[in-house]
Design a protein around this motif. Structure first.
Motif, PDB file in Angstrom:
ATOM      1  N   TYR A   6      88.067 -93.566 -40.863  1.00  0.00           N
ATOM      2  CA  TYR A   6      89.017 -94.395 -40.109  1.00  0.00           C
ATOM      3  C   TYR A   6      88.797 -94.234 -38.611  1.00  0.00           C
ATOM      4  CZ  TYR A   6      91.455 -94.509 -44.583  1.00  0.00           C
ATOM      5  OH  TYR A   6      91.756 -94.684 -45.891  1.00  0.00           O
ATOM      6  N   PRO A  11      90.310 -98.440 -41.609  1.00  0.00           N
ATOM      7  CA  PRO A  11      89.169 -97.952 -42.401  1.00  0.00           C
ATOM      8  C   PRO A  11      87.908 -98.802 -42.198  1.00  0.00           C
ATOM      9  CG  PRO A  11      90.677 -99.205 -43.791  1.00  0.00           C
ATOM     10  CD  PRO A  11      91.290 -99.190 -42.424  1.00  0.00           C
ATOM     11  N   GLU A  58      93.513 -85.873 -42.167  1.00  0.00           N
ATOM     12  CA  GLU A  58      94.448 -86.808 -42.788  1.00  0.00           C
ATOM     13  C   GLU A  58      95.165 -87.580 -41.683  1.00  0.00           C
ATOM     14  OE1 GLU A  58      98.140 -83.961 -43.708  1.00  0.00           O
ATOM     15  OE2 GLU A  58      96.201 -83.356 -44.570  1.00  0.00           O
ATOM     16  N   ASN A  76      86.613 -90.051 -45.318  1.00  0.00           N
ATOM     17  CA  ASN A  76      88.073 -90.157 -45.197  1.00  0.00           C
ATOM     18  C   ASN A  76      88.661 -89.444 -43.979  1.00  0.00           C
ATOM     19  OD1 ASN A  76      88.108 -91.602 -47.635  1.00  0.00           O
ATOM     20  ND2 ASN A  76      87.905 -89.657 -48.729  1.00  0.00           N
TER      21      ASN A  76
END
Ligand SMILES: Nc1nc2c(c(=O)[nH]1)N[C@H]1C(S)=C(S)[C@@H](COP(=O)(O)OP(=O)(O)OC[C@H]3O[C@@H](n4cnc5c(=O)[nH]c(N)nc54)[C@H](O)[C@@H]3O)O[C@H]1N2
Ligand SMILES: Nc1nc2c(c(=O)[nH]1)N[C@H]1C(S)=C(S)[C@@H](COP(=O)(O)OP(=O)(O)OC[C@H]3O[C@@H](n4cnc5c(=O)[nH]c(N)nc54)[C@H](O)[C@@H]3O)O[C@H]1N2
Ligand SMILES: [Mo]
Length: 911
Positions: A6, A11, A58, A76
């Motif tokens: 991202y 994304p 995250e 991720n």
């Protein structure tokens, strides 16, 4: 499975192994993350931290600050390239850099083009908050060198120059000395550019983000009004160049990073040796020699003078009393037109070019073994090979950009490099195996290599079975060679040769490269065939990282032969003696063209001496200085009624002319050059032809029309179209589809090009083995007793062939004269010290050359170059030539030496 990361919580898919910097740049644009120590052609370094970004594992998680240039994207992860804290960090870094950087931007040469300035602006610095710190204004500027400059008060310690010198050129001249505030770049052992081992490639100057390292052309700072991309005029590497101009004048040259051939790199000649183009010595008017003096005349008068004489000779003595030499410095289109002029207008096949004195044995030898006489692979295959064999080539001087890549290859552990060369060349110093054979003994050393490969069972049986013919017969003869005798002949232990042979044969992929140390010999063609046989027997053909790769010499020597500048094959290598080919050419040119083979260059001179040659038209080749046996060449020209020389300068050959036609250089015209890997690339006109000159193609087209043949006016597109209609492997080439990086022939009608030849079968069907035994050169058999030394001639980095161009640039300050390599033992025996003049005498004559005493040659072996007419080394080279291709044996000259008394006396008198 596609991987996602991202950027600012959006994304995007990323490529495996991609760095965060490249990922973000690809998605968000080039300028989104500022950088300082990063450069497009250098490995990521991660020292300046300006490219820092925040990364979290995250969404809205705890972030870590990393240097994006050398951190790979993680699956991720969440990347924040421009968060507030990152912007603050960058600002702080740049402010610190600026505190010890002089703030004299307004008077700085790179003002407006300084990367530090750009980055400072992009991070929002308007003023420096810290008090101006100590700076390095006491650091002296280095102006020692004709091109390179340094002003280390401007250095920001980003290491880009050091890395460019290491990673791009492989020269390791620059390094960082001192610590902390005192840390600074040094050259060599802390010396000036001029005294250091710098090779003036300019990679450091192109890499430097400020003006700490630059050059006299201020290449970075130039406020050019225009940039034109073209192809270098010097060697067969074919570097792409970005030429900056203003008001119709060339200001500087840089190397484009996106060039497939040279990836942002080039050498001292490509980058800096361009000032010949508007040198006061340029020929600026046609001239006719009357009563021994050249008189300027109009183009019309020159054309009429030539046309009358050409018509008369053709009528009176037949078309074969005329001959032409075309120039490999000129474009494909010009070479095509010149051979067409001789074949279709004069109606003779007496047309030849410099390949004769260069790689003609390569073309012939590879045609005999494979069916095609050109490099089988591409230079970028160096990335896919395990072993290189470099025989009779000195690429760090002759093909510097390729040479630098080979040096990098040789310096890597586990890579195997084999150098076969009588001299300890730069590459030989880094090679796994250096075999310093006696000049003229290649056939012997290659037979020993092949003997061991065959007798130790290292051949590729299935390749031999499926793809070749003649092996059994070949093997029978090969296994009968006398190893002891050959070992003595080459002067290298057979055990060492065996080791190198095994290394080549057992490497998963082995690639060979060869040069003039192979071709310029009486057994030149046979040696080329042996190199091809070595590849055949070990199955090193038809895939990436293998093959037989001649390092072609001139910028367009591949192209001039492709275009038909040869007396036995027309455009596209078609055999002119075959009736169906003759018919094809007759129809295409609309006239009857002859089907008997014409004169090769040495045969032209012989015919001249016999009085059979009446006129010769020579474009861009200084045969007096560069063909062997100078005095014979001069006699031959003097014995030819009409000598026309089309040149940029009053060369030694031009001096012998009856008519001079002033041509134009590569910067002044458009067309295509074909490099040594069969890559046809666009040459784009950068400036108008110098007043009084004409582009060579215009002169040829004018002459065709004057002689009564209708040839349309030249356009690059039009000429290329005509070529593509007759040369089969140009079928799919158009000016448009060549694009920036060209195409490698053969190009199919749909435009698909070819990186690797012979993947499934050879042009001639099967690869052909033919055994040839070593034979001592006549030169040594006849003259070796009286003239016991062997002189071999080659070239230096800074000068190019006859030197007409490079001697008219700053290169002449870097390298001032030809010098004679002489072993210390021989020097001592003759009482010669470094820098003394040595009289080198052969049966043809004598020359005086300055001694350079070195262990780089063995006792009994000498080496020099042929770049300076004051020395004129070809006064002593011989008429011996390759038995098959007639390439002169420049590499074996029997000579004797003594300390030169005459020259010293002359110098003493002039003091
Ligand atoms: N700087 C610079 N670059 C050039 C040129 C130039 O003049 N200057 N010229 C261009 C041209 S036209 C050409 S053709 C190429 C040529 O480039 P190269 O093919 O590299 O040619 P040379 O430097 O003449 O010779 C190469 C090597 O052959 C070695 N040699 C001599 N005799 C023998 C022998 O019997 N056996 C073996 N194995 N080796 C031998 C020499 O020691 C030398 O190191 O360079 C091109 N590039
Ligand atoms: N002793 C010895 N002699 C050698 C060799 C050797 O190894 N040893 N090598 C041989 C080899 S491989 C070669 S290729 C030859 C090279 O020999 P030459 O072909 O004579 O060498 P260049 O210096 O390339 O000469 C080309 C000439 O073309 C001119 N020129 C450049 N561009 C243009 C243009 O666009 N138009 C026109 N009209 N003229 C132009 C230049 O001014 C220059 O005078 O030398 C050979 N001679
Ligand atoms: Mo050459």
């Amino acid at each position: 499975m596609e991987q996602i990361a991202y950027i600012n919580n959006i994304p995007y898919p990323y490529k495996n192994g991609e760095t965060i910097l490249n990922f973000v740049k690809r998605i968000e644009g080039e300028k989104i993350i500022p950088t300082l120590c990063d450069a497009p052609n250098l490995e990521a370094f991660g020292s300046c931290r300006v490219c820092s970004v925040e990364v979290a594992l995250e969404k809205d998680g705890k972030t870590k600050t990393v240097a994006s240039c050398h951190t790979p994207v993680m699956a991720n992860s969440f990347i924040y390239p421009n968060s507030e804290s990152i912007q603050e960090l960058r600002k702080n870094i740049i402010e610190l850099v600026l505190t010890d950087h002089p703030m004299d931007c307004l008077t700085c040469e790179v003002n407006g083009n300084c990367e530090l300035q750009d980055v400072a602006a992009s991070v929002g610095i308007t003023e420096v908050r810290y008090p101006e710190g100590e700076n390095h204004l006491d650091r002296e500027k280095d102006v020692s060198h004709p091109y390179m400059r340094s002003d280390l008060s401007k250095c920001i310690n980003c290491y880009r120059c050091v890395r460019a010198c290491d990673e791009v050129q492989g020269e390791f001249v620059l390094s960082m000395a001192g610590r902390g505030f005192d840390a600074h770049i040094i050259k060599g052992n802390d010396e000036s550019f001029m005294d250091s081992p710098c090779v003036s490639c300019g990679a450091c100057s192109q890499a430097c983000p400020t003006s700490a390292i630059s050059d006299i052309f201020q290449s970075k700072s130039i406020q050019a009004t225009e940039k034109t991309r073209t192809v270098c005029t010097y060697c067969g590497v074919g570097c792409n160049l970005d030429v900056s101009t203003k008001n119709g004048k060339v200001l500087s040259i840089q190397a484009p990073y996106d060039a497939e051939v040279n990836q942002g790199h080039t050498c001292i000649k490509g980058r800096y040796a361009f000032k010949f183009y508007d040198h006061p010595d340029r020929l600026r008017s046609p001239m006719i020699k009357r009563n021994g003096e050249f008189e300027e005349v109009s183009w019309e008068e020159a054309y009429d003078y030539i046309t009358d004489k050409f018509k008369y000779y053709k009528e009176e003595f037949g078309p074969d009393s005329l001959a032409g030499i075309s120039s490999s410095r000129c474009t494909n289109e010009e070479n095509y037109l010149m051979q067409k002029f001789y074949r279709a207008v004069i109606q003779t096949n007496n047309i030849d070019g410099c390949a004769r004195v260069c790689h003609s044995p390569t073309a012939l030898g590879m045609q005999r073994t494979f069916g095609t006489g050109a490099a089988t692979n591409s230079i970028k295959d160096l990335k896919h090979t395990n072993c290189i064999m470099v025989i009779g080539a000195n690429p760090t001087s002759g093909h510097p950009v390729t040479g630098a890549k080979m040096k990098q290859f040789a310096m890597k552990q586990d890579n195997i490099s084999i150098v076969i060369d009588p001299r300890k060349t730069e590459l030989a110093r880094h090679a796994t195996y250096h075999l310093p054979v006696r000049p003229g003994t290649n056939v012997a050393v290659l037979n020993i290599m092949m003997y061991y490969i065959v007798s130790e069972g290292l051949v590729d049986e299935s390749f031999i079975q499926n793809r070749t013919e003649g092996f059994e017969e070949f093997k029978k003869e090969l296994l009968q060679i006398n190893l002891q005798e050959l070992e003595e002949i080459i002067g290298v232990s057979k055990e060492k040769v065996r080791e190198a042979a095994i290394a080549y044969a057992t490497a998963p992929n082995a690639m060979s490269f060869h040069g003039l140390g192979v071709t310029e010999h009486s057994q030149g063609t046979f040696t080329v065939m042996q190199i091809a046989d070595l590849a055949l027997m070990t199955g090193n053909i038809g895939r990436k990282g293998v093959g037989v790769n001649p390092l072609r010499g001139q910028n367009n020597v591949q192209g001039s032969a492709d275009m038909g500048v040869q007396p036995h094959q027309g455009a596209g290598y078609l055999d002119i003696t075959k009736p169906e080919i003759n018919k094809k050419y007759n129809e295409f040119y609309g006239v009857q063209v002859p089907s008997h083979i014409g004169y090769k260059i040495p045969e032209m001179f012989d015919a001249a001496l016999e009085g059979k040659l009446k006129a010769i038209w020579i474009i861009g080749e200084d045969v007096v200085q560069t063909d062997p046996n100078t005095q014979k060449v001069i006699k031959a020209l003097n014995n030819t009624d009409l000598v026309i020389v089309q040149e940029l300068f009053m060369t030694e050959t031009a001096k012998q002319a009856d008519v001079i036609l002033p041509g134009a250089s590569f910067l002044e015209k458009s067309g295509t050059f074909t490099n040594g890997e069969r890559r046809v690339q666009r040459v784009n006109q950068v400036v108008e032809p110098i007043a009084g000159t004409k582009p060579d193609r215009q002169i040829i087209v004018d002459m065709m029309n004057k002689m009564g043949y209708t040839q349309p006016d030249y356009t690059a597109e039009g000429a290329l179209k005509e070529v593509s209609e007759i040369v089969p492997f140009f079928a799919g080439i158009t000016w448009e589809n060549l694009g920036e990086n060209g195409k490698q022939w053969p190009v199919a009608p749909d435009g698909t090009d070819t990186k690797i030849l012979h993947t499934k079968e050879f042009k001639r069907g099967k690869g052909y083995f033919e055994f040839n035994d070593f034979k001592e050169s006549n030169e040594i058999v006849q003259n070796g007793k009286e003239y016991p030394y062997i002189l071999t001639t080659n070239r230096d980095l800074e000068h190019y062939n006859c030197g007409a161009m490079t001697r008219r640039t700053g290169n002449v300050e870097v390298h001032t004269t030809d010098k004679l390599w002489l072993n210390p033992k021989d020097a001592q025996e003759h009482g010669i010290s470094d820098g003394d003049f040595v009289c080198v005498e052969s049966p043809r004559g004598k020359v005086d050359i300055k001694a350079w005493i070195t262990e780089g040659v063995k006792p009994g072996i000498l080496s020099t170059t042929f770049h300076f007419p004051e020395i004129m080394v070809n006064n002593i080279t011989s008429d011996e030539h390759c038995s098959e291709a007639m390439c002169p044996e420049y590499k074996v000259v029997s000579v004797r030496i003594r300390k030169s008394k005459g020259k010293q006396k002359m110098i003493a008198e002039s003091k």
